[in-house]
Design a protein around this motif. Sequence first.
Motif, PDB file in Angstrom:
ATOM      1  N   THR A  69      13.834  66.400 -11.380  1.00  0.00           N
ATOM      2  CA  THR A  69      14.018  67.187 -12.718  1.00  0.00           C
ATOM      3  C   THR A  69      15.353  66.663 -13.539  1.00  0.00           C
ATOM      4  N   ASP A  70      16.159  66.489 -12.813  1.00  0.00           N
ATOM      5  CA  ASP A  70      17.482  66.017 -13.279  1.00  0.00           C
ATOM      6  C   ASP A  70      17.162  64.374 -13.981  1.00  0.00           C
ATOM      7  N   ARG A  71      16.620  63.694 -13.216  1.00  0.00           N
ATOM      8  CA  ARG A  71      16.186  62.674 -13.741  1.00  0.00           C
ATOM      9  C   ARG A  71      15.146  62.652 -15.130  1.00  0.00           C
ATOM     10  N   TRP A  72      14.277  63.589 -15.102  1.00  0.00           N
ATOM     11  CA  TRP A  72      13.499  64.165 -16.353  1.00  0.00           C
ATOM     12  C   TRP A  72      14.428  64.184 -17.451  1.00  0.00           C
TER      13      TRP A  72
ATOM     14  N   ASP B 253       3.784  58.456 -28.038  1.00  0.00           N
ATOM     15  CA  ASP B 253       3.435  57.955 -26.769  1.00  0.00           C
ATOM     16  C   ASP B 253       4.663  58.801 -25.721  1.00  0.00           C
ATOM     17  N   SER B 254       6.109  58.522 -26.181  1.00  0.00           N
ATOM     18  CA  SER B 254       7.075  58.894 -25.529  1.00  0.00           C
ATOM     19  C   SER B 254       7.007  60.274 -25.181  1.00  0.00           C
ATOM     20  N   THR B 255       6.626  60.878 -26.450  1.00  0.00           N
ATOM     21  CA  THR B 255       6.625  62.546 -26.286  1.00  0.00           C
ATOM     22  C   THR B 255       5.607  62.858 -25.504  1.00  0.00           C
ATOM     23  N   ASP B 256       4.501  62.468 -25.353  1.00  0.00           N
ATOM     24  CA  ASP B 256       3.359  62.676 -24.507  1.00  0.00           C
ATOM     25  C   ASP B 256       3.536  62.473 -23.137  1.00  0.00           C
ATOM     26  N   GLN B 257       4.310  61.535 -23.055  1.00  0.00           N
ATOM     27  CA  GLN B 257       4.522  61.020 -21.463  1.00  0.00           C
ATOM     28  C   GLN B 257       5.817  62.020 -20.999  1.00  0.00           C
ATOM     29  N   ASN B 258       6.619  62.530 -21.942  1.00  0.00           N
ATOM     30  CA  ASN B 258       7.774  63.490 -21.201  1.00  0.00           C
ATOM     31  C   ASN B 258       6.975  64.645 -21.022  1.00  0.00           C
ATOM     32  N   LEU B 259       5.930  65.197 -21.989  1.00  0.00           N
ATOM     33  CA  LEU B 259       5.462  66.444 -21.818  1.00  0.00           C
ATOM     34  C   LEU B 259       4.518  66.295 -20.417  1.00  0.00           C
TER      35      LEU B 259
ATOM     36  N   GLN C  97      15.291  76.522 -12.079  1.00  0.00           N
ATOM     37  CA  GLN C  97      14.835  75.169 -12.523  1.00  0.00           C
ATOM     38  C   GLN C  97      13.790  75.237 -13.334  1.00  0.00           C
ATOM     39  N   MET C  98      12.633  76.156 -13.001  1.00  0.00           N
ATOM     40  CA  MET C  98      11.560  76.421 -13.733  1.00  0.00           C
ATOM     41  C   MET C  98      11.732  76.937 -15.068  1.00  0.00           C
ATOM     42  N   ILE C  99      12.666  77.818 -15.102  1.00  0.00           N
ATOM     43  CA  ILE C  99      13.025  78.213 -16.586  1.00  0.00           C
ATOM     44  C   ILE C  99      13.701  77.194 -17.384  1.00  0.00           C
ATOM     45  N   LYS C 100      14.495  76.282 -16.810  1.00  0.00           N
ATOM     46  CA  LYS C 100      15.216  75.285 -17.604  1.00  0.00           C
ATOM     47  C   LYS C 100      14.179  74.338 -18.006  1.00  0.00           C
ATOM     48  N   LEU C 101      13.245  73.993 -17.118  1.00  0.00           N
ATOM     49  CA  LEU C 101      12.157  73.200 -17.703  1.00  0.00           C
ATOM     50  C   LEU C 101      11.157  73.853 -18.883  1.00  0.00           C
ATOM     51  N   GLN C 102      10.801  75.072 -18.578  1.00  0.00           N
ATOM     52  CA  GLN C 102      10.065  75.956 -19.590  1.00  0.00           C
ATOM     53  C   GLN C 102      10.857  76.152 -20.868  1.00  0.00           C
ATOM     54  N   ARG C 103      12.185  76.390 -20.946  1.00  0.00           N
ATOM     55  CA  ARG C 103      13.060  76.319 -22.288  1.00  0.00           C
ATOM     56  C   ARG C 103      12.626  75.050 -22.983  1.00  0.00           C
ATOM     57  N   SER C 104      12.347  73.890 -22.158  1.00  0.00           N
ATOM     58  CA  SER C 104      11.971  72.614 -23.132  1.00  0.00           C
ATOM     59  C   SER C 104      10.683  72.484 -23.517  1.00  0.00           C
ATOM     60  N   LEU C 105      10.046  73.466 -22.982  1.00  0.00           N
ATOM     61  CA  LEU C 105       8.468  73.372 -23.299  1.00  0.00           C
ATOM     62  C   LEU C 105       7.970  74.955 -24.056  1.00  0.00           C
ATOM     63  N   LEU C 106       8.964  75.394 -24.824  1.00  0.00           N
ATOM     64  CA  LEU C 106       8.851  76.834 -25.171  1.00  0.00           C
ATOM     65  C   LEU C 106       7.564  77.019 -26.144  1.00  0.00           C
ATOM     66  N   ASP C 107       7.064  75.999 -26.569  1.00  0.00           N
ATOM     67  CA  ASP C 107       5.826  76.161 -27.468  1.00  0.00           C
ATOM     68  C   ASP C 107       4.742  76.644 -26.697  1.00  0.00           C
ATOM     69  N   ILE C 108       4.555  76.000 -25.308  1.00  0.00           N
ATOM     70  CA  ILE C 108       3.535  76.211 -24.443  1.00  0.00           C
ATOM     71  C   ILE C 108       3.745  77.077 -23.122  1.00  0.00           C
TER      72      ILE C 108
ATOM     73  N   ARG D 112      15.010  61.882 -20.839  1.00  0.00           N
ATOM     74  CA  ARG D 112      14.561  62.335 -22.132  1.00  0.00           C
ATOM     75  C   ARG D 112      15.709  62.219 -22.798  1.00  0.00           C
ATOM     76  N   GLY D 113      16.861  62.661 -22.470  1.00  0.00           N
ATOM     77  CA  GLY D 113      18.131  62.303 -23.191  1.00  0.00           C
ATOM     78  C   GLY D 113      18.479  60.843 -23.618  1.00  0.00           C
ATOM     79  N   ASN D 114      18.157  59.940 -22.651  1.00  0.00           N
ATOM     80  CA  ASN D 114      18.677  58.630 -22.959  1.00  0.00           C
ATOM     81  C   ASN D 114      17.630  58.026 -23.870  1.00  0.00           C
ATOM     82  N   SER D 115      16.160  58.410 -23.740  1.00  0.00           N
ATOM     83  CA  SER D 115      15.175  57.891 -24.783  1.00  0.00           C
ATOM     84  C   SER D 115      15.658  58.345 -26.191  1.00  0.00           C
ATOM     85  N   ALA D 116      15.830  59.662 -26.327  1.00  0.00           N
ATOM     86  CA  ALA D 116      16.230  60.105 -27.941  1.00  0.00           C
ATOM     87  C   ALA D 116      17.351  59.489 -28.314  1.00  0.00           C
ATOM     88  N   PHE D 117      18.431  58.998 -27.541  1.00  0.00           N
ATOM     89  CA  PHE D 117      19.582  58.318 -27.929  1.00  0.00           C
ATOM     90  C   PHE D 117      19.277  56.770 -28.170  1.00  0.00           C
TER      91      PHE D 117
END
Length: 207
Positions: A18-21, A39-45, A131-142, A25-30
């Motif tokens: 999870t930390d690596r994800w 493609d990168s967005t779909d892969q992250n999702l 940790q699940m909450i942390k991940l779900q915060r980043s996927l709030l729409d779904i 994601r942060g490095n990719s955005a930077f």
Amino acid sequence: MEFLHDIALQIPGLFYQTDRWFDGRGNSAFNNSNQETSDSTDQNLELALSLLNDYRVIFNQLEDWESNWKASEQGPLYWHSDIPMPSKFVDVDSICIPSFPDETYQIRFQNTQKAGLAVTFWSYRLELLMQMIKLQRSLLDIQAQSLGKNLAMAEETACLILQAAPYLTCCFEGAVASKAPLRTVSRYFELAAWEKEFYSPSASIST
């Protein structure tokens, strides 16, 4: 107890992934100057949803363990009481007698050993939920519905640990064993306070 720890041994590796994800994601955005490709967005999702599924697998294993524990006991694992425990009445064991800050509202166990096992189980569950909450915060729409459910369960679990703490802190062994669960609870409430401020309507308006 050994099987419970066997389940828990899967948790650190999942936290690492999870930390690596999040780092990836942060490095990719930077690196893309905040312009991620489709493609990168779909892969992250896809990776995030896969991680959430892995969390649910371990979470369900914990819940199955608790169900089996309940089935193996003749009475309830714990119960709530609003009747003060008389100072001369010991309903746990002759060595560890819990001292309750609030004498009118208590969570009761058959003995201190069962209290320790319950707190261990709850601490593992709370770690997963955080940790699940942390991940779900980043996927709030779904993940909004599942997020709400996990937030409520995390709050309940943290409170159960706090209510059970008097059973452990009354003995040296229990006090030592309760340190990690209580640290987990402390981190949870710190995170909950931060999230409440960050995700409040006033915070959204100010940003």
